[in-house]
Scaffold this motif. Structure first.
Motif, PDB file in Angstrom:
ATOM      1  N   LYS A  41       8.146  -0.334  -9.209  1.00 38.42           N
ATOM      2  CA  LYS A  41       6.770   0.182  -9.728  1.00 38.42           C
ATOM      3  C   LYS A  41       5.766  -1.019  -9.826  1.00 38.42           C
ATOM      4  O   LYS A  41       4.685  -0.994 -10.433  1.00 38.42           O
ATOM      5  CB  LYS A  41       6.863   1.105 -11.301  1.00 38.42           C
ATOM      6  CG  LYS A  41       7.876   1.928 -11.205  1.00 38.42           C
ATOM      7  CD  LYS A  41       8.137   2.351 -12.672  1.00 38.42           C
ATOM      8  CE  LYS A  41       9.099   3.331 -12.710  1.00 38.42           C
ATOM      9  NZ  LYS A  41      10.024   3.095 -13.894  1.00 38.42           N
ATOM     10  N   VAL A  42       6.333  -1.861  -9.281  1.00 36.62           N
ATOM     11  CA  VAL A  42       5.588  -3.304  -9.339  1.00 36.62           C
ATOM     12  C   VAL A  42       5.248  -3.983  -8.041  1.00 36.62           C
ATOM     13  O   VAL A  42       5.831  -4.041  -7.029  1.00 36.62           O
ATOM     14  CB  VAL A  42       6.331  -4.437 -10.360  1.00 36.62           C
ATOM     15  CG1 VAL A  42       6.527  -3.545 -11.727  1.00 36.62           C
ATOM     16  CG2 VAL A  42       7.758  -4.631  -9.678  1.00 36.62           C
ATOM     17  N   ASN A  46      -1.049 -12.962  -7.117  1.00 34.76           N
ATOM     18  CA  ASN A  46      -1.545 -14.287  -7.823  1.00 34.76           C
ATOM     19  C   ASN A  46      -2.134 -13.497  -9.226  1.00 34.76           C
ATOM     20  O   ASN A  46      -2.456 -12.543  -9.375  1.00 34.76           O
ATOM     21  CB  ASN A  46      -2.710 -14.861  -7.175  1.00 34.76           C
ATOM     22  CG  ASN A  46      -2.282 -15.517  -5.986  1.00 34.76           C
ATOM     23  OD1 ASN A  46      -1.156 -16.013  -5.737  1.00 34.76           O
ATOM     24  ND2 ASN A  46      -3.035 -16.005  -5.052  1.00 34.76           N
ATOM     25  N   SER A  47      -2.007 -14.421 -10.291  1.00 38.44           N
ATOM     26  CA  SER A  47      -2.259 -13.920 -11.680  1.00 38.44           C
ATOM     27  C   SER A  47      -3.335 -14.797 -11.998  1.00 38.44           C
ATOM     28  O   SER A  47      -3.440 -15.872 -12.225  1.00 38.44           O
ATOM     29  CB  SER A  47      -0.892 -14.028 -12.367  1.00 38.44           C
ATOM     30  OG  SER A  47      -1.299 -14.039 -13.678  1.00 38.44           O
ATOM     31  N   VAL A  54       3.463 -10.490 -12.037  1.00 39.45           N
ATOM     32  CA  VAL A  54       3.927  -8.931 -11.549  1.00 39.45           C
ATOM     33  C   VAL A  54       2.995  -7.932 -12.052  1.00 39.45           C
ATOM     34  O   VAL A  54       2.694  -8.082 -13.378  1.00 39.45           O
ATOM     35  CB  VAL A  54       5.216  -8.682 -12.246  1.00 39.45           C
ATOM     36  CG1 VAL A  54       5.893  -7.515 -11.791  1.00 39.45           C
ATOM     37  CG2 VAL A  54       6.277  -9.851 -11.516  1.00 39.45           C
ATOM     38  N   PHE A  55       2.581  -7.119 -11.245  1.00 37.58           N
ATOM     39  CA  PHE A  55       1.314  -6.196 -11.576  1.00 37.58           C
ATOM     40  C   PHE A  55       1.911  -4.711 -11.287  1.00 37.58           C
ATOM     41  O   PHE A  55       2.900  -4.357 -10.291  1.00 37.58           O
ATOM     42  CB  PHE A  55       0.277  -6.181 -10.735  1.00 37.58           C
ATOM     43  CG  PHE A  55      -0.379  -7.711 -11.110  1.00 37.58           C
ATOM     44  CD1 PHE A  55       0.226  -8.721 -10.562  1.00 37.58           C
ATOM     45  CD2 PHE A  55      -1.528  -7.586 -11.755  1.00 37.58           C
ATOM     46  CE1 PHE A  55      -0.541 -10.000 -10.740  1.00 37.58           C
ATOM     47  CE2 PHE A  55      -1.975  -8.941 -12.215  1.00 37.58           C
ATOM     48  CZ  PHE A  55      -1.569 -10.179 -11.640  1.00 37.58           C
ATOM     49  N   PRO A 143      -1.901   1.490 -13.723  1.00 34.76           N
ATOM     50  CA  PRO A 143      -1.767   0.558 -12.343  1.00 34.76           C
ATOM     51  C   PRO A 143      -2.715  -0.551 -12.190  1.00 34.76           C
ATOM     52  O   PRO A 143      -3.580  -0.437 -12.585  1.00 34.76           O
ATOM     53  CB  PRO A 143      -2.191   1.811 -11.448  1.00 34.76           C
ATOM     54  CG  PRO A 143      -2.032   3.243 -12.070  1.00 34.76           C
ATOM     55  CD  PRO A 143      -2.223   2.834 -13.584  1.00 34.76           C
ATOM     56  N   GLY A 144      -2.036  -1.738 -11.664  1.00 38.68           N
ATOM     57  CA  GLY A 144      -3.301  -2.917 -11.628  1.00 38.68           C
ATOM     58  C   GLY A 144      -3.015  -3.797 -12.662  1.00 38.68           C
ATOM     59  O   GLY A 144      -3.421  -5.083 -12.685  1.00 38.68           O
ATOM     60  N   GLN A 145      -2.392  -3.302 -13.940  1.00 39.22           N
ATOM     61  CA  GLN A 145      -2.180  -4.253 -14.907  1.00 39.22           C
ATOM     62  C   GLN A 145      -1.120  -5.258 -14.954  1.00 39.22           C
ATOM     63  O   GLN A 145      -0.180  -4.886 -14.332  1.00 39.22           O
ATOM     64  CB  GLN A 145      -2.100  -3.387 -16.387  1.00 39.22           C
ATOM     65  CG  GLN A 145      -3.426  -2.817 -16.890  1.00 39.22           C
ATOM     66  CD  GLN A 145      -3.328  -2.128 -18.191  1.00 39.22           C
ATOM     67  OE1 GLN A 145      -2.226  -1.726 -18.500  1.00 39.22           O
ATOM     68  NE2 GLN A 145      -4.363  -1.985 -18.780  1.00 39.22           N
TER      69      GLN A 145
END
Ligand SMILES: C[S@@+](CC[C@H](N)C(=O)[O-])C[C@H]1O[C@@H](n2cnc3c(N)ncnc32)[C@H](O)[C@@H]1O
Ligand SMILES: [Zn+2]
Length: 185
Positions: A41-42, A46-47, A54-55, A143-145
């Motif tokens: 689900k991930v 880049n963070s 991981v998003f 989603p996206g976090q």
């Protein structure tokens, strides 16, 4: 004073019970259900916190078991031999101390969980079960976090102000403690 090993201490004492659909279920049931529900689900991207992270790709419910932290399993002695010197002067680590016997080394190979960054206000926690480490959501994640957990790093030596500065945290949380190091008991 040399740093012998950098390992993340899991919140294994909290692994006895799990929240699933906001209901407490016993350990055996949680494990069976949760492991079966391990589906991607991930995504690794880049963070803003550090390097890659991981998003969430889909909404993740509080209590969901998201990933297993995988890599080469080894003893603490072997991890010390391999990385004791390397970690001197560097705060980067992909070692996870599952328990007193097993260290999971995701440096050379490992699943996406190895890219999860630390946050002082995390949305996940790491739970150890029988020497395996699972990443579970402790809040609903949109989603996206970015996924994060508290590394709570524990060094063999004292956590001095200098050591804290050498393990800086850039999570950006309002109550960021500015270090990846946890409380040393
Ligand atoms: C397992 S890696 C996580 C993936 C990492 N972002 C990367 O690209 O390699 C762990 C390392 O990432 C860095 N890191 C993770 N969370 C951080 C944070 N909140 N602030 C600063 N550095 C962080 C530290 O160097 C830590 O030892
Ligand atoms: Zn922080």
């Amino acid at each position: 004073m040399t740093q012998q090993k950098k390992t993340r201490s899991s919140t294994r004492k909290k692994a006895k019970k799990h929240l699933k659909n906001n209901k407490l279920v016993n350990k055996a049931t949680a494990k069976k259900t949760a492991v079966k529900k391990l589906v991607p689900k991930v995504a690794v991207r880049n963070s803003p916190i550090h390097g890659r992270g991981v998003f969430a790709v889909t909404a993740i419910a509080r209590g969901a078991r998201i990933l297993e932290y995988t890599g080469e399993r080894m003893t603490h002695a072997k991890a010390d031999r391999l990385y004791g010197d390397l970690h001197d002067g560097s705060s980067h680590t992909m070692l996870f101390a599952a328990n007193d016997k097993v260290v999971i080394d995701a440096t050379k190979r490992g699943g996406p969980a190895r890219w999860i960054n630390h946050s002082c206000a995390p949305n996940c926690e790491a739970n150890e079960e029988d020497g395996r480490v699972f990443i579970d959501a402790i809040r609903a994640i949109k989603p996206g976090q970015e996924l994060s957990y508290d590394y709570n790093l524990v060094l063999e030596e004292r956590h001095t102000a200098k050591q804290k500065r050498e393990h800086p945290c850039h999570c950006g949380a309002r109550k960021c403690r500015h270090t990846l190091l946890g409380d040393k008991r």
